[in-house]
Design an enzyme around this catalytic site. Sequence first.
Site, PDB file in Angstrom:
ATOM      1  N   TYR A   1     -39.052 -27.593 -68.786  1.00 49.13           N
ATOM      2  CA  TYR A   1     -39.783 -28.308 -68.030  1.00 49.13           C
ATOM      3  C   TYR A   1     -39.475 -29.822 -68.406  1.00 49.13           C
ATOM      4  CZ  TYR A   1     -42.640 -24.286 -66.556  1.00 49.13           C
ATOM      5  OH  TYR A   1     -43.142 -23.410 -66.145  1.00 49.13           O
TER       6      TYR A   1
ATOM      7  N   LEU B   1     -52.376 -21.346 -55.865  1.00 49.08           N
ATOM      8  CA  LEU B   1     -52.439 -21.974 -54.786  1.00 49.08           C
ATOM      9  C   LEU B   1     -51.185 -22.109 -53.832  1.00 49.08           C
ATOM     10  CD1 LEU B   1     -55.048 -24.576 -56.030  1.00 49.08           C
ATOM     11  CD2 LEU B   1     -55.367 -22.468 -54.812  1.00 49.08           C
TER      12      LEU B   1
ATOM     13  N   ARG C   1     -48.345 -23.700 -54.983  1.00 50.08           N
ATOM     14  CA  ARG C   1     -47.936 -25.035 -54.938  1.00 50.08           C
ATOM     15  C   ARG C   1     -48.595 -26.020 -54.095  1.00 50.08           C
ATOM     16  NH1 ARG C   1     -44.500 -21.127 -55.482  1.00 50.08           N
ATOM     17  NH2 ARG C   1     -43.121 -20.848 -57.189  1.00 50.08           N
ATOM     18  N   GLY C   2     -49.841 -25.846 -53.939  1.00 54.35           N
ATOM     19  CA  GLY C   2     -50.782 -26.600 -53.194  1.00 54.35           C
ATOM     20  C   GLY C   2     -50.608 -26.522 -51.907  1.00 54.35           C
TER      21      GLY C   2
ATOM     22  N   SER D   1     -54.118 -24.932 -51.027  1.00 57.70           N
ATOM     23  CA  SER D   1     -55.235 -25.487 -51.893  1.00 57.70           C
ATOM     24  C   SER D   1     -56.202 -26.231 -51.002  1.00 57.70           C
ATOM     25  CB  SER D   1     -54.636 -26.866 -52.558  1.00 57.70           C
ATOM     26  OG  SER D   1     -54.020 -27.821 -51.737  1.00 57.70           O
TER      27      SER D   1
END
Length: 334
Positions: A58, A211, A213-214, A217
């Site tokens: 990452y 979620l 990746r949003g 959400s």
Amino acid sequence: MTMRNRPLGTTGPQVSALGLGCMGMSALYGEADRTESIATIHAALEAGVTLLDTGDFYAMGHNEMLIGEALRTAPAARREQAQVSVKFGALRGPDGSWLGYDGRPSAVKSFAAYSLQRLGVDHIDVYRIARLDPDVPIEETVGAIGELVEKGYVRHIGLSEVGAGTIRRAAATAPVSDLQIEYSLISRGIEDEVLPTVRELGIGITAYGVLSRGLISGHFTADRQLGAGDFRAMSPRFQGDNLRHNLDLVEALRKIAEQKGVSVAQIAIAWVLSRGEDIVPLVGARRRDRLTEALGALDVTLEPADLAAIEEAVPAGAAAGDRYPAAQMAHLEG
């Protein structure tokens, strides 16, 4: 709000009911504020979150160093309760390009040495290859992690994004505690084979992408502009008609959430929590306000009527588009 502990499989550690996925604090989802990221990790630990998830690739080690700084500056009691899960094996170029996966035993041990240094810890709680290396039998990769366990550098063996057959082979080689895999209302592919397999073998699930990746959400809008480095700019589920269809699913979910007096994100996380005590959702909060919202899911009780309404609004297979671009889907099993 009560943060209960949940097992990461029969041989795994007890971890909090929610874990914190830290990837977005370093890469793939736009700019993040370092100070706010560290404050969010501290807030999570203070709230009783014990599982912190990262990958050595990452932002090429940035995320591990960020977590290391957060742990160093956290109160001793909170630092000691933290358990870190690390994915390894993804190869990156200086320009951020993806170069494949390396699961050779020598590479496993080398990756671990660098992660221990960046994190500033003497052991990694759960260690797993991010994706299966097609050129190295899983038995060799897992065997190398097992050697690290024997020497005290790793506490528990994990897997990531592999199918039922690979899970069985890995578990026959050494005790596997946990499988990390995407699982959400709109990503339910594990339910047919993977989930029954891990439950048969006593392996826990760390669910990422709860979620999506949003996307589910409740905060994502069709007119949102995504930067070139944002993974969602090339994700099939965030494109054109796919996005419009998927946001319609979110609006159907919003109606149910509003009837219960909770947010869309909270009901989506609560749905994953409802799937079993052996599943620990990772929330990818990068800010304290988003963390607070996610933690509120712990107070949401979904009655049978709620679950039926959710199933009707967002049935299995309802999402439009794959969860990864075609090139990345090729590296996933099952």
